[in-house]
Design an enzyme around this catalytic site. Structure first.
Site, short mmCIF file in Angstrom:
data_model
loop_
_atom_site.label_atom_id
_atom_site.label_comp_id
_atom_site.label_asym_id
_atom_site.label_seq_id
_atom_site.Cartn_x
_atom_site.Cartn_y
_atom_site.Cartn_z
N LYS A 12 0.87 -1.18 0.00
CA LYS A 12 0.00 0.00 0.00
C LYS A 12 0.90 1.22 0.00
O LYS A 12 2.03 1.16 0.48
CB LYS A 12 -0.88 0.00 1.25
CG LYS A 12 -2.14 0.83 1.11
CD LYS A 12 -3.24 0.08 0.37
CE LYS A 12 -4.40 0.99 0.07
NZ LYS A 12 -5.55 0.26 -0.46
N ASP A 67 -6.91 4.29 -4.76
CA ASP A 67 -7.59 4.14 -3.47
C ASP A 67 -8.21 5.52 -3.20
O ASP A 67 -8.42 6.29 -4.16
CB ASP A 67 -6.60 3.72 -2.37
CG ASP A 67 -7.28 3.31 -1.05
OD1 ASP A 67 -7.85 2.22 -0.99
OD2 ASP A 67 -7.28 4.11 -0.10
P1 NDP Z 1 -12.77 7.73 -3.16
O1 NDP Z 1 -11.72 8.72 -2.90
O2 NDP Z 1 -13.27 7.53 -4.54
O3 NDP Z 1 -14.05 8.04 -2.23
C1 NDP Z 1 -13.93 8.08 -0.85
C2 NDP Z 1 -15.27 8.48 -0.27
O4 NDP Z 1 -15.20 8.33 1.15
C3 NDP Z 1 -15.63 9.92 -0.54
O5 NDP Z 1 -17.02 10.05 -0.57
C4 NDP Z 1 -15.04 10.62 0.69
O6 NDP Z 1 -15.65 11.87 1.00
C5 NDP Z 1 -15.32 9.62 1.78
N1 NDP Z 1 -14.30 9.75 2.85
C6 NDP Z 1 -12.95 9.63 2.71
N2 NDP Z 1 -12.35 9.85 3.87
C7 NDP Z 1 -13.33 10.10 4.76
C8 NDP Z 1 -13.34 10.38 6.13
N3 NDP Z 1 -12.20 10.45 6.83
N4 NDP Z 1 -14.55 10.56 6.73
C9 NDP Z 1 -15.70 10.49 6.02
N5 NDP Z 1 -15.75 10.23 4.70
C10 NDP Z 1 -14.58 10.02 4.09
O7 NDP Z 1 -12.22 6.35 -2.54
P2 NDP Z 1 -12.68 4.84 -2.85
O8 NDP Z 1 -14.15 4.82 -3.10
O9 NDP Z 1 -11.77 4.28 -3.85
O10 NDP Z 1 -12.36 4.13 -1.46
C11 NDP Z 1 -13.30 4.05 -0.40
C12 NDP Z 1 -12.90 2.93 0.56
O11 NDP Z 1 -12.85 1.68 -0.17
C13 NDP Z 1 -11.52 3.08 1.20
O12 NDP Z 1 -11.56 2.50 2.51
C14 NDP Z 1 -10.63 2.21 0.31
O13 NDP Z 1 -9.46 1.76 0.99
C15 NDP Z 1 -11.58 1.07 0.02
N6 NDP Z 1 -11.26 0.27 -1.16
C16 NDP Z 1 -11.16 0.84 -2.40
C17 NDP Z 1 -10.89 0.07 -3.50
C18 NDP Z 1 -10.90 0.62 -4.88
O14 NDP Z 1 -10.85 -0.19 -5.83
N7 NDP Z 1 -10.99 1.91 -5.08
C19 NDP Z 1 -10.59 -1.38 -3.35
C20 NDP Z 1 -10.82 -1.89 -2.04
C21 NDP Z 1 -11.10 -1.09 -0.98
P3 NDP Z 1 -14.87 13.23 0.67
O15 NDP Z 1 -14.95 13.37 -0.81
O16 NDP Z 1 -15.60 14.27 1.43
O17 NDP Z 1 -13.46 13.04 1.16
#
Ligand code: NDP
Length: 450
Positions: A130, A170
């Site tokens: 990571k 991510d």
């Molecule tokens: P994105 O950046 O596309 O979206 C993240 C979302 O989560 C946004 O809506 C963001 O809101 C919100 N968010 C992020 N940090 C916080 C926080 N501290 N508190 C509240 N809301 C938060 O990321 P992904 O969708 O790619 O990833 C989301 C999760 O899925 C993560 O845990 C990631 O590790 C996991 N994941 C992702 C994969 C992938 O293929 N992308 C694979 C496997 C797991 P805002 O815009 O306001 O920050």
């Protein structure tokens, strides 16, 4: 916590050792503790694995570097870049890059550790890693994002490669960032290889990769529900986040006949009683992926409820899918969900439920899938992207989607194999941890003390 003897070391002694070696790393300690506790009996019964765990919690390599760049105002900015190469015993290092101001060593080590077990569960030859930076993409211009990505890659490129380490996206790293990172890698190294996944279709990407984590998480929920002769059809679903994972979880749940009531971002959540259908989701995708706006704008457009500063877990639902970030669902949220009739939790995010919340779900014997099982569809499809890159071929959408479904079903079966209790309840936490651990541990033993 059990105080049982484990070949001379109790869980407590093991955790004391991990704590001593990794001070001020609460997320990493949390992730290790959960795994160690659920592996305890298994290792007692298989003493050959004693000692492997101690090696497994030590990254093979930790890279930390300076990322200097210049803002649109001409200011010099310094960020910190990281890559944790955790384990390469079953394949090249693989895992996403996160750009978020909260990024630090603890968060990336927890994610890398989880990634090792998750990647093993996919059955594909992928090691675990990571990386990322404390860079905050919010409010930055496209030019600033490009300058940052180029500077980040100037250093990262010497550590990665198609057969060495293959990063992906991510939080804060989507198609735009992967494009800038790939372009810079190609320019420096003068080679067009599958060094990153999540690429655009026109230059080496795979169909279904953007959808894969959210789709896979929905398929996993469907698999879990089937064990109780149930399905997503007709169910209400609460989802957090509105990024990549949340968007495609919303799309697939809707396609499978469920009704999605909520999505969120770090400022609050929207609650649309009528359900977020395909047309409304298209608005969110434009809002989040192109305009880079806030989820509150959805409530203004569709005249639904917006709750600022809160997570959506107190909304009544049948299924919950946390798809935002770690520790976003605590004990009180877990109690509220179960009290309101929620029967199934499928985690799209990594470690979104706190340990107390997980314990409560297991006590209540509801269907609960930890992220390392239910969100593995993303990295699995990255593995399929790597396979296509190696063959210089593109598979059809249907083919990749079938593979994804098949992989999620396999992971589900592995969880049943290792996680079924005597009373028939499936403990997916234990199932995923043991299932992921065995393959990596066997490879480490076979490869000697490295
Ligand atoms: P994105 O950046 O596309 O979206 C993240 C979302 O989560 C946004 O809506 C963001 O809101 C919100 N968010 C992020 N940090 C916080 C926080 N501290 N508190 C509240 N809301 C938060 O990321 P992904 O969708 O790619 O990833 C989301 C999760 O899925 C993560 O845990 C990631 O590790 C996991 N994941 C992702 C994969 C992938 O293929 N992308 C694979 C496997 C797991 P805002 O815009 O306001 O920050």
């Amino acid at each position: 916590m059990k105080k049982k003897k484990k070949a001379g070391m109790t869980i407590q002694q093991f955790m004391d050792l991990v704590n001593r070696k990794n001070p001020n790393e609460p997320e990493f300690i949390q992730a290790v503790q959960e795994v160690v506790e659920s592996l305890d009996d298994f290792i007692d019964n298989n003493p050959k694995y004693v000692g492997v765990l101690e090696r497994m919690v030590e990254p093979e390599r930790t890279i930390i570097f300076r990322v200097p760049w210049i803002s649109d105002k001409g200011e010099f900015v310094i960020n910190r870049g990281f890559r944790i190469e955790m384990n390469s015993s079953i394949g090249p290092y693989k895992g996403g890059l996160r750009f978020h101001p909260s990024v630090n060593l603890s968060i990336l080590k927890f994610l890398a550790f989880e990634q090792v077990l998750k990647n093993s569960l996919t059955t594909l030859p992928l090691g675990g890693a990571k990386g990322g930076s404390d860079f905050d993409p919010k409010g930055k211009s496209d030019l600033e994002i490009m300058k940052f990505c180029q500077s980040f890659m100037n250093e990262l490129q010497r550590h990665i490669g198609a057969s060495t380490d293959v990063p992906a996206g991510d939080i804060g790293v989507g198609g735009r960032e992967i494009g800038f990172l790939f372009g810079q890698y190609k320019r420096i190294r003068n080679e067009f290889t599958g060094v990153l996944t999540g690429k655009s279709l026109e230059w080496g990407g795979s169909l279904i990769r953007p959808e894969a984590t959210g789709y896979g998480c929905s398929y996993f929920a469907e698999n879990m529900l089937q064990t109780r002769q149930d399905s997503i059809k007709g169910k209400t679903v609460v989802i957090s986040g509105s990024g990549n994972v949340a968007q495609y979880a919303c799309e697939k749940v809707t396609q499978l006949g469920g009704k999605v009531l909520t999505l969120s971002d770090s400022n609050g959540y929207i609650y649309d009683k009528d359900g977020i259908d395909a047309e409304k989701l298209a608005f969110i995708m434009e809002l989040k992926n192109v305009k880079r706006g806030r989820i509150s704008e959805y409530a203004e457009k569709y005249k639904c409820e917006y709750v600022a500063g809160k997570t959506p877990w107190h909304v009544k639902c049948d299924i919950a899918m946390p798809c935002a970030t770690q520790n976003e669902l605590d004990y009180n949220d877990a109690v509220a969900l179960v009290k309101n009739g929620c029967i199934c939790i499928s985690e799209g995010a990594n470690m979104p439920s706190t340990p107390a919340a997980v314990e409560y779900f297991l006590e209540e014997k509801i269907l609960y899938a930890p992220g390392k099982a239910s969100n593995a569809g993303g990295v699995a499809t990255s593995g399929l992207e790597m396979a296509q890159n190696s063959m210089r071929l593109n598979w059809t959408r249907e083919h990749v989607d079938e593979e994804l479904k098949h992989i999620m079903k396999n992971i589900h079966e592995t969880c049943i194999k290792h996680g079924k209790d005597k009373d028939g309840y499936i403990n997916y936490v234990r199932g995923a941890n043991i299932g992921g651990f065995v393959k990596v541990a066997e490879a480490m033993l076979a490869q000697g003390l490295v």
